[in-house]
Design a protein around this motif. Sequence first.
Motif, PDB file in Angstrom:
ATOM      1  N   PRO A 250       0.762  -1.246  -0.106  1.00 35.81           N
ATOM      2  CA  PRO A 250       0.178   0.063  -0.129  1.00 35.81           C
ATOM      3  C   PRO A 250       0.704   1.258   0.009  1.00 35.81           C
ATOM      4  CG  PRO A 250      -0.073  -1.056   2.082  1.00 35.81           C
ATOM      5  CD  PRO A 250       0.366  -2.124   0.870  1.00 35.81           C
ATOM      6  N   PRO A 251       0.434   2.001  -0.290  1.00 38.42           N
ATOM      7  CA  PRO A 251       0.919   3.778  -0.062  1.00 38.42           C
ATOM      8  C   PRO A 251       1.762   3.874   1.109  1.00 38.42           C
ATOM      9  CG  PRO A 251      -1.412   4.279  -0.576  1.00 38.42           C
ATOM     10  CD  PRO A 251      -1.223   2.730  -1.028  1.00 38.42           C
ATOM     11  N   PRO A 252       2.946   4.804   1.187  1.00 40.90           N
ATOM     12  CA  PRO A 252       3.199   5.003   2.163  1.00 40.90           C
ATOM     13  C   PRO A 252       1.986   5.778   3.355  1.00 40.90           C
ATOM     14  CG  PRO A 252       4.717   5.901   0.634  1.00 40.90           C
ATOM     15  CD  PRO A 252       3.635   5.039  -0.115  1.00 40.90           C
ATOM     16  N   THR A 253       2.381   5.995   4.273  1.00 40.64           N
ATOM     17  CA  THR A 253       1.578   6.798   4.820  1.00 40.64           C
ATOM     18  C   THR A 253       2.039   8.451   4.918  1.00 40.64           C
ATOM     19  OG1 THR A 253       1.309   5.322   6.714  1.00 40.64           O
ATOM     20  CG2 THR A 253       0.923   7.580   7.329  1.00 40.64           C
ATOM     21  N   PRO A 254       1.256   8.323   4.529  1.00 38.88           N
ATOM     22  CA  PRO A 254       0.736  10.358   4.726  1.00 38.88           C
ATOM     23  C   PRO A 254       0.765  11.422   5.514  1.00 38.88           C
ATOM     24  CG  PRO A 254      -1.705   9.989   3.964  1.00 38.88           C
ATOM     25  CD  PRO A 254      -1.448   8.541   3.996  1.00 38.88           C
ATOM     26  N   VAL A 255       1.532  12.104   5.544  1.00 36.38           N
ATOM     27  CA  VAL A 255       1.692  13.342   6.529  1.00 36.38           C
ATOM     28  C   VAL A 255      -0.055  14.146   6.756  1.00 36.38           C
ATOM     29  CG1 VAL A 255       3.051  15.222   8.375  1.00 36.38           C
ATOM     30  CG2 VAL A 255       3.803  13.696   6.292  1.00 36.38           C
ATOM     31  N   SER A 256      -0.660  14.084   7.552  1.00 36.22           N
ATOM     32  CA  SER A 256      -1.241  15.241   8.393  1.00 36.22           C
ATOM     33  C   SER A 256      -1.558  16.600   7.237  1.00 36.22           C
ATOM     34  CB  SER A 256      -1.640  14.449   9.241  1.00 36.22           C
ATOM     35  OG  SER A 256      -2.573  13.742   9.648  1.00 36.22           O
ATOM     36  N   VAL A 257      -2.248  16.864   6.845  1.00 34.28           N
ATOM     37  CA  VAL A 257      -2.437  18.432   6.352  1.00 34.28           C
ATOM     38  C   VAL A 257      -2.991  19.267   6.731  1.00 34.28           C
ATOM     39  CG1 VAL A 257      -2.893  19.962   4.161  1.00 34.28           C
ATOM     40  CG2 VAL A 257      -1.235  18.060   4.055  1.00 34.28           C
ATOM     41  N   PRO A 258      -3.517  20.336   7.616  1.00 38.87           N
ATOM     42  CA  PRO A 258      -4.739  20.786   7.990  1.00 38.87           C
ATOM     43  C   PRO A 258      -5.835  21.675   6.984  1.00 38.87           C
ATOM     44  CG  PRO A 258      -2.385  22.506   8.130  1.00 38.87           C
ATOM     45  CD  PRO A 258      -2.062  20.989   7.480  1.00 38.87           C
ATOM     46  N   VAL A 259      -6.692  21.119   6.994  1.00 33.46           N
ATOM     47  CA  VAL A 259      -7.020  22.003   6.411  1.00 33.46           C
ATOM     48  C   VAL A 259      -7.690  23.636   6.052  1.00 33.46           C
ATOM     49  CG1 VAL A 259     -10.006  21.892   6.033  1.00 33.46           C
ATOM     50  CG2 VAL A 259      -8.851  19.927   6.812  1.00 33.46           C
ATOM     51  N   VAL A 260      -7.129  24.618   6.741  1.00 37.35           N
ATOM     52  CA  VAL A 260      -7.439  26.118   6.969  1.00 37.35           C
ATOM     53  C   VAL A 260      -6.107  25.977   7.918  1.00 37.35           C
ATOM     54  CG1 VAL A 260      -8.403  27.686   7.497  1.00 37.35           C
ATOM     55  CG2 VAL A 260     -10.039  26.201   6.585  1.00 37.35           C
ATOM     56  N   GLY A 261      -4.982  27.207   7.290  1.00 44.44           N
ATOM     57  CA  GLY A 261      -4.389  27.994   7.644  1.00 44.44           C
ATOM     58  C   GLY A 261      -4.590  28.518   8.777  1.00 44.44           C
ATOM     59  N   PRO A 262      -4.029  28.533  10.025  1.00 42.53           N
ATOM     60  CA  PRO A 262      -4.296  28.990  11.588  1.00 42.53           C
ATOM     61  C   PRO A 262      -4.477  30.381  11.310  1.00 42.53           C
ATOM     62  CG  PRO A 262      -1.861  27.894  11.909  1.00 42.53           C
ATOM     63  CD  PRO A 262      -2.379  27.539  10.283  1.00 42.53           C
TER      64      PRO A 262
END
Length: 369
Positions: free
Chosen positions: A56-68
């Motif tokens: 399976p593909p490598p675990t992706p890094v979490s990305v914030p939905v909206v910048g703070p």
Amino acid sequence: MSAQAQGAPGDWQRDVFRELGGAASAGAAQEAAAPAALPPAPPAPGEPARHGRPLPPPTPVSVPVVGPALDGSGPRHGDPLPRRAGRALRRGLTSSAARQTETATRIARAIQQPITTGRQIAVTSIRGGAGKSTVAALLALTLAHHRHDPVLAVEADPALGTLPRRLGATEIRWSCGDLAGIVDPSMQITDVTGYLLPFAGGGWLLPGSQGTIGARLDVETYRIVMTSLRRWFGTTVVDCETLPAEVARTALTTTQARVLVAPATTAGAATTRSVLDWMGGLHRSMLPTTVVVLVHTAPDMGLDGRRAAEYLGAGGARVIPLPYDRSLAAGGEIRTALLAGATREAAALIAAETMDRAMTRGSSRGGPR
């Protein structure tokens, strides 16, 4: 879900699982029926394939939905204070309260009607900015609130879609494309939900991407995800790309019901009528299983609701207006407690009518009024 939904004759889902599993065998069906001993964990990059299956593909890094820096707008009530006070006063009138209770009960029963196989609902529009993702989020939230079976919201609009934001997601890790490379017939729902995001009411969200410009979701990936997840979720709401995108066309013709979102303007109604005529030419069951939602993005849109319903309802589609709501206009997370009373009523009616049409599949029987 019924056994028919998982392995009906001619169902190409088994071929998809055979491709995902690498080696095909008659024992694959037995493996799918047996519970997984442990939740499947994606291997680290470079780890060899297990049991002959592709990595399976490598675990992706979490990305914030909206910048703070952009996430500073406070929530607003959909109704101004005087209107909320007036509604509270009207609830004190016995006859009015009784009628509202009767209507709410009838609509809730339509939303909660039992199902034997998963119902999938496509939400799309002919143009961007019509309120498609807002309607998809409202529909998913309403179904999750009323139904006892698992509800899934799938974002099939990967290029900068807003469904995760509307459902309150703060960051995204796994997407449709990632899950298509991981899903396995030995999984249980507890395994699958590890790759999903929860939202209010007990529902689950599968984002289309991490908000990357140029992200794509092809038809094959969409089919793998939808056919693989249908045995775990009683109802699935799909936030599609705008028409005439290929995935949106596929969703329209493969789901049990569809919601067509349009702005409550004369131009929006005229364009939507053209889309309905095209849909009616695809199959006679398309329009009777379609709900048209006319979204009011301003307090006074000027469209005659009665005439619009007659114009767009020809052929069997149901037309429901979604009134202007200040809390929806803000564009952030939808908080049902802050929605205007008329908005909550419209969302419940949309959910009830859509579920009714998904169950009847073009029957002449009408939904709740």
